[in-house]
Design an enzyme around this catalytic site. Structure first.
Site, PDB file in Angstrom:
ATOM      1  N   LYS A  77     -12.156  -2.407  -5.562  1.00 42.34           N
ATOM      2  CA  LYS A  77     -12.960  -1.189  -5.499  1.00 42.34           C
ATOM      3  C   LYS A  77     -12.367  -0.080  -6.351  1.00 42.34           C
ATOM      4  CE  LYS A  77     -10.891   1.080  -1.476  1.00 42.34           C
ATOM      5  NZ  LYS A  77      -9.569   0.561  -1.486  1.00 42.34           N
TER       6      LYS A  77
ATOM      7  N   LYS B 127       0.814  -1.216   0.000  1.00 42.30           N
ATOM      8  CA  LYS B 127       0.000   0.000   0.000  1.00 42.30           C
ATOM      9  C   LYS B 127       0.848   1.266   0.000  1.00 42.30           C
ATOM     10  CE  LYS B 127      -4.455  -1.317   1.946  1.00 42.30           C
ATOM     11  NZ  LYS B 127      -5.487  -0.918   2.918  1.00 42.30           N
TER      12      LYS B 127
ATOM     13  N   LYS C 258      -7.504  -9.396  -8.912  1.00 46.17           N
ATOM     14  CA  LYS C 258      -8.602  -9.470  -7.938  1.00 46.17           C
ATOM     15  C   LYS C 258      -9.667  -8.416  -8.237  1.00 46.17           C
ATOM     16  CE  LYS C 258      -8.208  -9.913  -3.300  1.00 46.17           C
ATOM     17  NZ  LYS C 258      -7.589  -9.965  -1.956  1.00 46.17           N
TER      18      LYS C 258
END
Ligand code: TRP
Length: 344
Positions: A210, A115, A207
């Site tokens: 969002k 991240k 994957k």
């Protein structure tokens, strides 16, 4: 050995665009666990702000996750549903855990590395300390079991490391105050049913996410029946009919993803789906998938819409849940303060 009453805790971040991967990978499993466990389900808004969240959207996203929990069948009367920031014990315990956890442990967390990306200097301190807050979430309730996906297993191991170091470092005061030989349990991961990794509908190797720029890549939980149907009809496939075995399926990521989604929604295995659909062209399989998805998901999106139309009601559920959560967490925190030597 101290034995701890069985208790399940898990959390979902309110970062918007709640999708089919969140539902099949987490929320649907939370629902099933209610049968045989005491469960605490938390909307982890303090984790969400470790990366930038627009304040104008955050409260709506918190209500969205809450609505998804309830619409999917989590019962806030029998179990506990609340948002993290309303129970300040999480932040207080997290600070103490920041002082238990070691820099080296946190530096090894792969989620932080992913991240934070290349520019670590610019990542928030909260993003680095994130796993200590997660340990506080779990251990404020001395939860024994946490349903987690693969990506959170390392954080759960860290939770165990923190619990163990706390139990060791403070052994003599834990003993002195009569808390037995272990104050925190070593929390176990709970893996319920087959692991459900839902991939993008546009690219079976990524994957479902969002943040994918393509809306067609994901089913969001507020999609109505027409949108659900349209997205599955447009989902990427390959030109071959469905195979009759898992080995052949594995080599075809888009086909595998759609079979996996069908299996998870209908609560069977991929094998069982292939037994039914081997040899089918996608032109025949997709309508069956659309029908199954609409049957299972449209009622949830309808109920979410209904709940979100009355934010005051959702806020009341969160407030009641926070009161119940605080009752448990404040007992833990009181004991922790005593154990570390604070004056109450
Ligand atoms: N880190 C988890 C995620 O991103 C969310 C989370 C926060 C959590 N606290 C938790 C999950 C405690 C389980 C238990 O998915």
């Amino acid at each position: 050995m101290t034995t701890f009453p069985e208790r399940v805790f898990s959390g979902v971040q309110p970062t918007g665009n709640l999708h089919l991967g969140n539902y099949l990978g987490a929320i649907k499993k939370f629902v099933a666990l209610q049968e045989n466990h005491n469960c605490i389900y938390c909307v982890v808004d303090m984790h969400a702000i470790t990366t930038w969240q627009d304040p104008k959207e955050l409260s709506g996203n918190i209500r969205e996750v809450t609505a998804a929990f309830i619409a999917s069948g989590i019962d806030p009367e029998k179990h506990v549903v609340f948002n993290q920031s309303q129970v300040s014990e999480h932040a207080e315990l997290a600070w103490i855990f920041n002082c238990v956890a070691r820099m080296g442990w946190l530096s090894r967390m792969t989620q932080f590395k992913d991240k934070a990306g290349k520019d670590r200097e610019k990542a928030s301190v909260g993003l680095f300390a994130y796993p200590a807050l997660m340990a506080a979430d779990i251990l404020a309730y001395r939860a024994t079991h946490v349903p987690v996906g693969d990506d959170q297993k390392q954080h759960l191991e860290l939770t165990r490391d923190i619990a163990q170091k706390f139990n060791n470092d403070f052994r003599s005061s834990i003993d002195e105050y009569g808390y037995g030989d272990q104050f925190f349990p070593l929390t176990e991961p709970l893996i319920e049913g087959p692991a459900t990794r839902v991939m993008s509908l546009r690219d079976g190797s990524k994957k479902m996410s969002k943040s994918d720029p393509s809306d067609l890549s994901r089913i969001v939980l507020t999609d109505d029946r027409d949108t659900i149907a349209k997205k599955f009809r447009k989902a990427k496939t390959d030109p071959m009919p469905l195979p009759d075995n898992l080995d052949d399926l594995r080599a075809r990521p888009e086909a595998e993803n759609l079979v996996n989604i069908y299996a998870a929604l209908s609560e069977t295995s991929k094998e069982a789906v292939l037994a039914e659909f081997a040899g089918f062209e996608f032109s025949k399989f997709k309508p069956a998938l659309v029908e199954m998805a609409v049957e299972k998901l449209a009622p949830i999106s309808g109920e979410m819409q209904r709940l979100q139309a009355d934010p005051g009601h959702i806020d009341q559920i969160l407030k009641d849940g926070s009161d119940k959560a605080r009752e448990i967490a404040s007992i833990t925190l009181g004991a922790v303060k005593e154990i570390v030597g604070f004056i109450k």
